[in-house]
Design a protein around this motif. Structure first.
Motif, PDB file in Angstrom:
ATOM      1  N   TYR A  98       0.839  -1.198   0.000  1.00 37.95           N
ATOM      2  CA  TYR A  98       0.000   0.000   0.000  1.00 37.95           C
ATOM      3  C   TYR A  98       0.871   1.244   0.000  1.00 37.95           C
ATOM      4  CZ  TYR A  98       0.936   0.073   5.074  1.00 37.95           C
ATOM      5  OH  TYR A  98       1.535   0.105   6.296  1.00 37.95           O
ATOM      6  N   TYR A  99       0.253   2.360  -0.397  1.00 39.88           N
ATOM      7  CA  TYR A  99       0.960   3.633  -0.521  1.00 39.88           C
ATOM      8  C   TYR A  99       0.066   4.725   0.050  1.00 39.88           C
ATOM      9  CZ  TYR A  99       3.341   0.575  -3.769  1.00 39.88           C
ATOM     10  OH  TYR A  99       3.990  -0.499  -4.318  1.00 39.88           O
ATOM     11  N   TRP A 120       5.865  15.031   2.114  1.00 47.83           N
ATOM     12  CA  TRP A 120       4.843  13.983   2.028  1.00 47.83           C
ATOM     13  C   TRP A 120       3.624  14.571   1.321  1.00 47.83           C
ATOM     14  CZ3 TRP A 120       3.620  10.326   6.735  1.00 47.83           C
ATOM     15  CH2 TRP A 120       2.777   9.283   6.308  1.00 47.83           C
ATOM     16  N   SER A 176       0.703   9.404  -4.684  1.00 46.39           N
ATOM     17  CA  SER A 176       0.692   7.937  -4.620  1.00 46.39           C
ATOM     18  C   SER A 176      -0.476   7.373  -5.417  1.00 46.39           C
ATOM     19  CB  SER A 176       0.577   7.461  -3.174  1.00 46.39           C
ATOM     20  OG  SER A 176       1.673   7.859  -2.399  1.00 46.39           O
ATOM     21  N   SER A 226      -2.175   3.149  -6.526  1.00 43.29           N
ATOM     22  CA  SER A 226      -2.223   1.784  -6.006  1.00 43.29           C
ATOM     23  C   SER A 226      -1.008   0.964  -6.408  1.00 43.29           C
ATOM     24  CB  SER A 226      -3.494   1.086  -6.499  1.00 43.29           C
ATOM     25  OG  SER A 226      -3.511   1.032  -7.913  1.00 43.29           O
ATOM     26  N   SER A 272       2.201   2.780  -7.159  1.00 40.22           N
ATOM     27  CA  SER A 272       3.410   3.606  -7.077  1.00 40.22           C
ATOM     28  C   SER A 272       3.365   4.472  -5.825  1.00 40.22           C
ATOM     29  CB  SER A 272       3.522   4.497  -8.319  1.00 40.22           C
ATOM     30  OG  SER A 272       4.582   5.412  -8.198  1.00 40.22           O
ATOM     31  N   VAL A 273       4.511   4.611  -5.167  1.00 38.87           N
ATOM     32  CA  VAL A 273       4.568   5.391  -3.939  1.00 38.87           C
ATOM     33  C   VAL A 273       4.519   6.885  -4.220  1.00 38.87           C
ATOM     34  CG1 VAL A 273       7.099   5.393  -3.881  1.00 38.87           C
ATOM     35  CG2 VAL A 273       5.809   5.663  -1.744  1.00 38.87           C
ATOM     36  N   GLY A 308       4.500   9.807  -1.609  1.00 42.37           N
ATOM     37  CA  GLY A 308       3.888   9.338  -0.377  1.00 42.37           C
ATOM     38  C   GLY A 308       4.811   8.414   0.398  1.00 42.37           C
ATOM     39  N   ALA A 330       5.337   4.224   1.594  1.00 39.81           N
ATOM     40  CA  ALA A 330       4.974   2.856   1.231  1.00 39.81           C
ATOM     41  C   ALA A 330       4.983   1.937   2.438  1.00 39.81           C
ATOM     42  CB  ALA A 330       5.936   2.321   0.166  1.00 39.81           C
ATOM     43  N   THR A 380       3.796  -2.519   3.564  1.00 37.47           N
ATOM     44  CA  THR A 380       3.243  -3.826   3.204  1.00 37.47           C
ATOM     45  C   THR A 380       2.497  -4.368   4.406  1.00 37.47           C
ATOM     46  OG1 THR A 380       5.055  -4.281   1.664  1.00 37.47           O
ATOM     47  CG2 THR A 380       3.755  -6.160   2.407  1.00 37.47           C
ATOM     48  N   ASN A 425      -3.780   3.872  -0.700  1.00 37.36           N
ATOM     49  CA  ASN A 425      -3.970   3.269  -2.019  1.00 37.36           C
ATOM     50  C   ASN A 425      -3.412   1.855  -2.012  1.00 37.36           C
ATOM     51  OD1 ASN A 425      -4.618   5.950  -3.690  1.00 37.36           O
ATOM     52  ND2 ASN A 425      -2.889   6.384  -2.350  1.00 37.36           N
ATOM     53  N   TYR A 426      -4.217   0.873  -2.483  1.00 39.56           N
ATOM     54  CA  TYR A 426      -3.769  -0.527  -2.474  1.00 39.56           C
ATOM     55  C   TYR A 426      -4.485  -1.322  -3.555  1.00 39.56           C
ATOM     56  CZ  TYR A 426      -8.025  -1.013   0.340  1.00 39.56           C
ATOM     57  OH  TYR A 426      -9.314  -0.971   0.800  1.00 39.56           O
TER      58      TYR A 426
END
Length: 333
Positions: free
Chosen positions: A241-242, A283, A287, A289, A291-292, A295, A297, A299, A332-333
């Motif tokens: 996720y990002y 920040w 981001s 789903s 690409s970071v 933002g 990242a 898991t 985002n995921y």
């Protein structure tokens, strides 16, 4: 700075179909056929909540004798390939498992087991008295439950196929109007009622925020004011996720504006960062789903993961007032 909880929705579609098979068992005088519908849990969230679903067993028993016979009909459920029964497990074909259990009652206390195999010697028993040359039909509900707290459950499609060797239909009959009441004893034949079980573990994330990111009360001559707060992201295991942050002005590089109250038109610029200090990494909200972007990242591992959000204000030389802004947290995921 207020940081409300915001979720980026993800829709998962479980497409599947269940087949109901039937098989019959014949005793000296009483014969029965039965079938079980598929047990489909749909999309489940085993890391934080349990999921219930039902299937239906239907049966018909016939007395070929011209005199009344009573029978105890027993429906046994084991577990495919000799797998565990406490709990039972579906698998995704890649070595990952999802725990579940099947019960005879709506309070989920009496496991539907088998008179022949497995941990629970608790088959479903049905007592019948069938008139001469007559028949009786009925049904029973199977109550399934996917348990919660499975933080290691991997997203994907899961299945457990109960074949003819994993189910058993037996008949214990007696002449007259009193059923034997037990599966053991004069059981004269065996049949089966295969069915399948499915569930989908979806990729899922939630985010929670701490208290307001408060930069405190400072003099108008203050410079390089900073503060921080935390957000906690919980995602299904192995889900990348990002996280993006978007001030209310929708600035994609985390450059927001705090506004005052009443007729005060001053706006205090601030910058969101993922590291402390004026040189900390910005920040923002680019981001996706996959690409970071600018933002942060992560898991998922099924439990909450904490991230610190930093805010900096280079100058406080504005009209004395209370200034605030709202930041949207996008996972985002």
């Amino acid at each position: 700075m207020n940081a409300p909880l915001v979720r980026v929705p993800s829709v998962w579609l479980l497409i599947g179909f269940g087949l109901a098979w039937s098989a019959s068992a014949t005793a000296a005088n009483v014969s029965c056929s039965a079938s079980m519908s598929a047990l489909s849990f749909g999309t489940v969230d085993p890391q934080s909540s349990l999921t219930n679903s039902n299937a239906t067993l239907t049966y018909t028993c016939t007395n070929s004798n011209n005199k009344a016979y009573s029978a105890t009909v027993c429906f046994s459920l084991g577990e495919p390939a000799g797998g565990p029964t406490n709990p039972r497990q579906m698998d995704d074909g890649a070595g990952h498992v999802l725990n579940f259990q099947m019960y005879q009652n709506p309070t989920y206390t009496l496991v539907w087991g088998s008179d022949y195999f497995g941990t629970f010697r608790t088959p479903l028993t049905v007592n019948l008295t069938i008139a001469g040359s007559g028949s009786q039909s009925g049904s029973a509900t199977l109550y399934g439950q996917v348990s919660s707290g499975q933080t290691s459950a991997i997203p994907g499609s899961y299945n457990d196929n109960f074949s003819s060797g994993d189910t058993a239909l037996t008949i214990n009959e007696l002449k007259g109007n009193v059923a034997p009441g037990a599966c053991a004893g004069a059981v004269t034949s065996v049949g089966s009622f295969p069915f399948n079980i499915t569930a989908t573990v979806a990729r899922r994330c939630t985010v929670t925020t701490g208290t307001t990111l408060n930069l405190g009360t400072v003099a108008s001559s203050a410079t390089n004011v900073s503060g921080n707060n935390s957000i906690v992201v919980t995602c299904a295991t192995s889900t990348p996720y990002y996280v993006g942050l978007s001030p209310s002005n929708a600035n994609n590089v985390g450059a927001g504006l705090m506004v005052g109250t009443g007729s005060n038109t001053d706006k205090v610029p601030y910058q969101l960062r993922s590291a402390s200090g004026l040189s900390g990494t910005i920040w923002g909200n680019t981001s996706t789903s996959t690409s970071v972007g600018n933002g942060v990242a992560g898991t998922g591992n099924g439990v909450g993961q904490s991230f610190t959000v930093y805010a900096t204000v280079t100058s406080a030389n504005y009209t004395p007032d209370t200034y605030t802004d709202t930041v949207t947290v996008n996972v985002n995921y």
